[in-house]
Scaffold this motif. Structure first.
Motif, mmCIF file in Angstrom:
data_model
loop_
_atom_site.group_PDB
_atom_site.id
_atom_site.type_symbol
_atom_site.label_atom_id
_atom_site.label_comp_id
_atom_site.label_asym_id
_atom_site.label_seq_id
_atom_site.Cartn_x
_atom_site.Cartn_y
_atom_site.Cartn_z
ATOM 1 N N PRO A 159 0.836 -1.207 0.000
ATOM 2 C CA PRO A 159 0.000 0.000 0.000
ATOM 3 C C PRO A 159 0.865 1.250 0.000
ATOM 4 N N LEU A 160 0.421 2.270 -0.697
ATOM 5 C CA LEU A 160 1.199 3.504 -0.793
ATOM 6 C C LEU A 160 0.506 4.707 -0.157
ATOM 7 N N TYR A 161 -0.799 4.656 -0.055
ATOM 8 C CA TYR A 161 -1.552 5.871 0.281
ATOM 9 C C TYR A 161 -1.149 6.458 1.632
ATOM 10 N N PHE A 162 -0.958 5.590 2.635
ATOM 11 C CA PHE A 162 -0.639 6.085 3.968
ATOM 12 C C PHE A 162 0.852 5.967 4.295
ATOM 13 N N ARG A 163 1.657 5.554 3.339
ATOM 14 C CA ARG A 163 3.077 5.346 3.601
ATOM 15 C C ARG A 163 3.882 6.521 3.064
ATOM 16 N N THR A 164 4.832 6.972 3.883
ATOM 17 C CA THR A 164 5.702 8.062 3.439
ATOM 18 C C THR A 164 6.991 7.543 2.840
ATOM 19 N N LYS A 165 7.267 6.239 2.995
ATOM 20 C CA LYS A 165 8.445 5.637 2.388
ATOM 21 C C LYS A 165 8.121 4.200 1.995
ATOM 22 N N GLU A 166 9.025 3.583 1.266
ATOM 23 C CA GLU A 166 8.836 2.208 0.802
ATOM 24 C C GLU A 166 9.104 1.259 1.972
ATOM 25 N N SER A 167 8.059 0.958 2.731
ATOM 26 C CA SER A 167 8.184 0.121 3.924
ATOM 27 C C SER A 167 7.003 -0.841 3.945
ATOM 28 N N PHE A 168 7.165 -1.999 3.321
ATOM 29 C CA PHE A 168 6.074 -2.955 3.152
ATOM 30 C C PHE A 168 6.353 -4.220 3.952
ATOM 31 N N ASP A 169 5.311 -4.981 4.261
ATOM 32 C CA ASP A 169 5.351 -6.022 5.271
ATOM 33 C C ASP A 169 4.990 -7.393 4.686
ATOM 34 N N ILE A 170 5.191 -8.450 5.481
ATOM 35 C CA ILE A 170 4.822 -9.810 5.088
ATOM 36 C C ILE A 170 3.514 -10.193 5.786
ATOM 37 N N TRP A 171 2.570 -10.695 4.992
ATOM 38 C CA TRP A 171 1.274 -11.135 5.504
ATOM 39 C C TRP A 171 1.111 -12.635 5.298
ATOM 40 N N ILE A 172 0.195 -13.239 6.047
ATOM 41 C CA ILE A 172 -0.092 -14.667 5.949
ATOM 42 C C ILE A 172 -1.595 -14.862 5.829
ATOM 43 N N SER A 173 -2.001 -15.845 5.032
ATOM 44 C CA SER A 173 -3.424 -16.149 4.858
ATOM 45 C C SER A 173 -3.573 -17.641 4.608
ATOM 46 N N GLU A 174 -4.813 -18.104 4.497
ATOM 47 C CA GLU A 174 -5.051 -19.529 4.314
ATOM 48 C C GLU A 174 -6.237 -19.763 3.393
ATOM 49 N N SER A 175 -6.288 -21.002 2.850
ATOM 50 C CA SER A 175 -7.335 -21.351 1.891
ATOM 51 C C SER A 175 -7.677 -22.829 2.019
ATOM 52 N N PRO A 176 -8.941 -23.186 1.857
ATOM 53 C CA PRO A 176 -9.292 -24.610 1.861
ATOM 54 C C PRO A 176 -8.976 -25.308 0.545
ATOM 55 N N ASP A 177 -8.838 -24.532 -0.541
ATOM 56 C CA ASP A 177 -8.768 -25.141 -1.866
ATOM 57 C C ASP A 177 -7.846 -24.437 -2.864
ATOM 58 N N GLY A 178 -7.218 -23.342 -2.487
ATOM 59 C CA GLY A 178 -6.384 -22.576 -3.409
ATOM 60 C C GLY A 178 -7.142 -21.511 -4.174
ATOM 61 N N TYR A 179 -8.475 -21.599 -4.191
ATOM 62 C CA TYR A 179 -9.317 -20.612 -4.867
ATOM 63 C C TYR A 179 -9.712 -19.466 -3.934
ATOM 64 N N HIS A 180 -10.140 -19.821 -2.730
ATOM 65 C CA HIS A 180 -10.726 -18.868 -1.792
ATOM 66 C C HIS A 180 -9.754 -18.638 -0.638
ATOM 67 N N TRP A 181 -9.414 -17.364 -0.434
ATOM 68 C CA TRP A 181 -8.414 -17.026 0.570
ATOM 69 C C TRP A 181 -8.995 -16.097 1.614
#
Length: 340
Positions: free
Chosen positions: A176-198
């Motif tokens: 995301p860029l809108y609220f960031r004053t510098k290039e500082s991006f993060d690692i997120w984690i998510s999960e899915s039952p089938d690879g389609y829906h996250w």
């Protein structure tokens, strides 16, 4: 294979293992490859960029396929897996009816993981309306079933090599860029039952928490499973405006150093960090890492645990070539310090 003494990983002496001279089509660089073991062989999906070294043409980026018996010497298939035409044909249902061929720019930065006997591909997709991350599935590295494409802006997706609590688990890096004053991006984690829906998206690691960089971070290679946890690479960037690291690019200035970081995640709850190495797992030292399209870039894309506890880390170097470094699992785990 003889190696150069650099701990906890050692660069093999015949690096780089893949460069533009090995590719049967015209290109100016080959890098950011995904690697896995499949049916007794090592398989690599790699990115090539084409055009001038000063300013490659994004619409000439291709994804190629290479095979190896030992993980060191590679044979490249004559035809790319994806070029502009193949990408358009594959994704035509996503965009073509509304925006036409100009909407899809390129597929790049592949990551591959074998889950339940099938090959999963994660990729970045540049479009005229933003950068998206995608997930696809195959049994032959050539014919892919598209499972998911994320919202913009997102990339650097990797999957865990087995289901956790019945779910496919993914790391990615929205930017995301809108609220960031510098290039500082993060690692997120998510999960899915089938690879389609996250869903169940959670922040895993904030950029400010990685001690080996002062700017953005992102996933590296798919994690490997150990008795102590999921051993997981990431890339971290240090931005130093007073140090020009060298580049072929037309603007002639490059101030971002990319290094490989290492963290350990809980086996049953991978959104929980157990520990992290405070020092980079690997940073640029060799000429092929320091000099290229972008100097001082280490970008991990493949992480293989062998039966003898040797770990192979395949990485893009200087956004120009693919290289390999090896180490023992116990030495990598020894760099991990408890997370507080």
């Amino acid at each position: 294979m003889t190696t150069v003494d650099t701990k906890p990983l050692k660069r093999i002496t015949n690096n780089p293992i893949l460069s533009e001279d090995d590719i049967p089509w015209d290109c100016m660089s080959v890098f950011n490859a995904g690697v896995c073991k499949w049916e007794g062989k090592y398989k690599m999906l790699f990115r090539t960029d084409s055009g001038s070294k000063e300013k490659p043409n994004a619409r000439m980026t291709r994804i190629g396929l290479a095979s190896s018996d030992d993980g060191y010497t590679w044979t490249v298939d004559e035809e790319p897996v994806f070029d502009q035409d193949k990408m358009r044909s594959w994704l035509k249902g996503e965009y073509a009816a509304r925006f036409g061929d100009e909407e899809l720019v390129r597929i790049y930065d592949p990551r591959i993981t074998v889950i339940d006997g099938e090959i999963y591909l994660c990729f970045a997709l540049d479009t005229a309306h933003g950068i998206r991350g995608g997930v696809a599935r195959s049994t032959d590295f050539r014919n892919w079933t598209l499972l998911h494409i994320s919202l913009p802006e997102n990339r650097n997706m990797v999957l865990f090599p087995e289901r956790v609590n019945g779910k496919i688990v993914r790391l990615d890096r929205p930017f995301p860029l809108y609220f960031r004053t510098k290039e500082s991006f993060d690692i997120w984690i998510s999960e899915s039952p089938d690879g389609y829906h996250w869903g169940n998206h959670k922040l895993l690691l904030g950029a400010e928490e990685a001690e080996c960089g002062n700017a953005k971070i992102g996933p590296g290679a798919p994690p490997i499973k150990t008795e102590k946890g999921w051993l997981t690479t990431f890339h971290a960037v240090t931005h130093n405006p007073d140090r020009n690291l060298g580049t072929w690019a037309h603007h002639g200035e490059w101030y971002k150093e990319y290094v490989a970081g290492l963290m350990l995640l809980d086996l049953e709850n991978p959104s929980k960090i157990i520990g992290m190495s405070k020092e980079p797992l690997l940073k640029s030292e060799a000429p092929y890492e320091l000099e290229g399209f972008r100097g001082s870039v280490i970008f991990p894309g493949g992480f293989i645990l062998e039966d003898d506890n040797t770990v192979k880390m395949y990485y893009g170097a200087a956004d120009t070539v693919v290289a390999l470094a090896e180490g023992k699992l116990e030495d990598l785990l020894a760099t991990i310090q408890p997370w507080t």
